[in-house]
Enzyme design. Structure first.
Site, PDB file in Angstrom:
ATOM      1  N   GLY A  46       0.729  -1.145   0.065  1.00  0.00           N
ATOM      2  CA  GLY A  46       0.066   0.017   0.173  1.00  0.00           C
ATOM      3  C   GLY A  46       0.911   1.313   0.154  1.00  0.00           C
ATOM      4  O   GLY A  46       2.118   1.344   0.462  1.00  0.00           O
ATOM      5  N   GLN A  51       3.018   9.882   1.208  1.00  0.00           N
ATOM      6  CA  GLN A  51       4.204   9.221   1.260  1.00  0.00           C
ATOM      7  C   GLN A  51       5.186   9.595   0.224  1.00  0.00           C
ATOM      8  O   GLN A  51       6.369   9.240   0.189  1.00  0.00           O
ATOM      9  CB  GLN A  51       3.979   7.843   1.441  1.00  0.00           C
ATOM     10  CG  GLN A  51       3.332   7.150   2.688  1.00  0.00           C
ATOM     11  CD  GLN A  51       2.986   5.731   2.647  1.00  0.00           C
ATOM     12  OE1 GLN A  51       2.224   5.243   2.144  1.00  0.00           O
ATOM     13  NE2 GLN A  51       4.077   5.130   2.878  1.00  0.00           N
ATOM     14  N   CYS A 106       5.895  -0.329   7.424  1.00  0.00           N
ATOM     15  CA  CYS A 106       5.279   0.659   6.483  1.00  0.00           C
ATOM     16  C   CYS A 106       6.525   1.116   5.698  1.00  0.00           C
ATOM     17  O   CYS A 106       7.807   1.130   6.215  1.00  0.00           O
ATOM     18  CB  CYS A 106       5.004   2.224   7.538  1.00  0.00           C
ATOM     19  SG  CYS A 106       4.707   3.423   6.558  1.00  0.00           S
ATOM     20  N   LEU A 107       6.482   1.587   4.453  1.00  0.00           N
ATOM     21  CA  LEU A 107       7.554   2.010   3.603  1.00  0.00           C
ATOM     22  C   LEU A 107       8.117   3.224   4.182  1.00  0.00           C
ATOM     23  O   LEU A 107       9.284   3.788   3.475  1.00  0.00           O
ATOM     24  CB  LEU A 107       7.012   2.227   2.235  1.00  0.00           C
ATOM     25  CG  LEU A 107       6.456   0.824   1.428  1.00  0.00           C
ATOM     26  CD1 LEU A 107       5.981   1.396   0.073  1.00  0.00           C
ATOM     27  CD2 LEU A 107       7.497  -0.044   1.349  1.00  0.00           C
ATOM     28  N   HIS A 148      -4.464   1.387   7.328  1.00  0.00           N
ATOM     29  CA  HIS A 148      -3.069   1.793   7.434  1.00  0.00           C
ATOM     30  C   HIS A 148      -3.004   2.941   6.593  1.00  0.00           C
ATOM     31  O   HIS A 148      -2.535   4.197   6.875  1.00  0.00           O
ATOM     32  CB  HIS A 148      -2.236   0.799   7.313  1.00  0.00           C
ATOM     33  CG  HIS A 148      -0.642   1.137   7.167  1.00  0.00           C
ATOM     34  ND1 HIS A 148      -0.021   0.721   8.024  1.00  0.00           N
ATOM     35  CD2 HIS A 148      -0.079   1.958   6.190  1.00  0.00           C
ATOM     36  CE1 HIS A 148       1.219   1.168   7.757  1.00  0.00           C
ATOM     37  NE2 HIS A 148       1.195   1.999   6.524  1.00  0.00           N
ATOM     38  N   GLU A 149      -3.537   2.884   5.432  1.00  0.00           N
ATOM     39  CA  GLU A 149      -3.364   4.018   4.307  1.00  0.00           C
ATOM     40  C   GLU A 149      -4.236   5.019   4.700  1.00  0.00           C
ATOM     41  O   GLU A 149      -3.764   6.318   4.352  1.00  0.00           O
ATOM     42  CB  GLU A 149      -3.497   3.325   2.826  1.00  0.00           C
ATOM     43  CG  GLU A 149      -2.498   2.393   2.436  1.00  0.00           C
ATOM     44  CD  GLU A 149      -1.078   2.562   2.872  1.00  0.00           C
ATOM     45  OE1 GLU A 149      -0.695   3.929   2.738  1.00  0.00           O
ATOM     46  OE2 GLU A 149      -0.410   1.592   2.953  1.00  0.00           O
ATOM     47  N   HIS A 152      -2.605   7.569   6.892  1.00  0.00           N
ATOM     48  CA  HIS A 152      -1.600   8.127   6.198  1.00  0.00           C
ATOM     49  C   HIS A 152      -1.945   9.501   5.564  1.00  0.00           C
ATOM     50  O   HIS A 152      -1.787  10.618   5.915  1.00  0.00           O
ATOM     51  CB  HIS A 152      -0.894   7.708   5.225  1.00  0.00           C
ATOM     52  CG  HIS A 152       0.206   6.600   5.384  1.00  0.00           C
ATOM     53  ND1 HIS A 152       1.562   7.182   6.030  1.00  0.00           N
ATOM     54  CD2 HIS A 152       0.551   5.334   5.215  1.00  0.00           C
ATOM     55  CE1 HIS A 152       2.276   6.157   6.238  1.00  0.00           C
ATOM     56  NE2 HIS A 152       1.626   5.060   5.871  1.00  0.00           N
TER      57      HIS A 152
END
Length: 170
Positions: A46, A51, A106-107, A148-149, A152
């Protein structure tokens, strides 16, 4: 398509609330295409626009099971796993239910993972890249990824919600 830089924890952009997308145009399509490429290159499931430094409410998610995830003992009677790839523009969670606490990463927070409580089912309304409204229900990994996204988009990182943190792979 182009790879974009993924911002990491400490960049103030990740802590800001994203604005709604108002133009469903080539610029949005380019952003989404770049996000798909960037996420795939980073081996993520994701990615939210903040991000990559864009404070817009747009998310891409791919929780398609890998081909080797199917049971090989009875391959001829099993269908291939359905792809679970979604683009969510201006998503809004309509409802959520259940709760599970699982490890996630997480990225934007490389090298760390943590146990986070997430709903087991979410129903979301959103728009596609062309401005068409739709509703999607996610369970399991998709519900977790959507939650999660969506965080963000509101300037929240998983580290804010984690019950515990550890170095990834520990």
């Amino acid at each position: 398509m182009a790879l974009r830089n993924i911002l990491t924890e400490g960049d103030e952009t990740l802590r800001k609330t994203s604005r709604e997308v108002v133009a469903f145009d080539g610029k949005l399509a380019q952003l989404l295409d770049d996000m798909w490429e960037t996420m795939a290159d980073a081996s993520g499931i994701g990615l939210a626009a903040p991000q990559v430094g864009i404070l817009r409410r747009a998310v891409v998610i791919d929780v398609t099971p890998p081909p080797d995830a199917e049971d090989r003992s009875d391959k001829k009677n099993k269908a291939a796993p359905e792809p679970l790839r979604v683009e969510l523009v201006n998503p809004v969670i309509l409802s959520s239910e259940g709760e599970t606490a699982e490890s996630e990463g997480c990225l934007s927070v490389p090298g760390l993972s943590g146990v986070v409580k997430r709903p087991t089912r979410v129903t979301v309304t959103a728009f596609d890249r062309d401005g068409n409204a739709f509703t999607i229900e996610g369970t399991g990994m998709l519900a977790k990824a959507i939650s999660h996204e969506m965080d963000h988009l509101n300037g929240i990182l998983f580290t804010d919600k984690a019950e515990s943190l550890e170095e990834a792979g520990q």
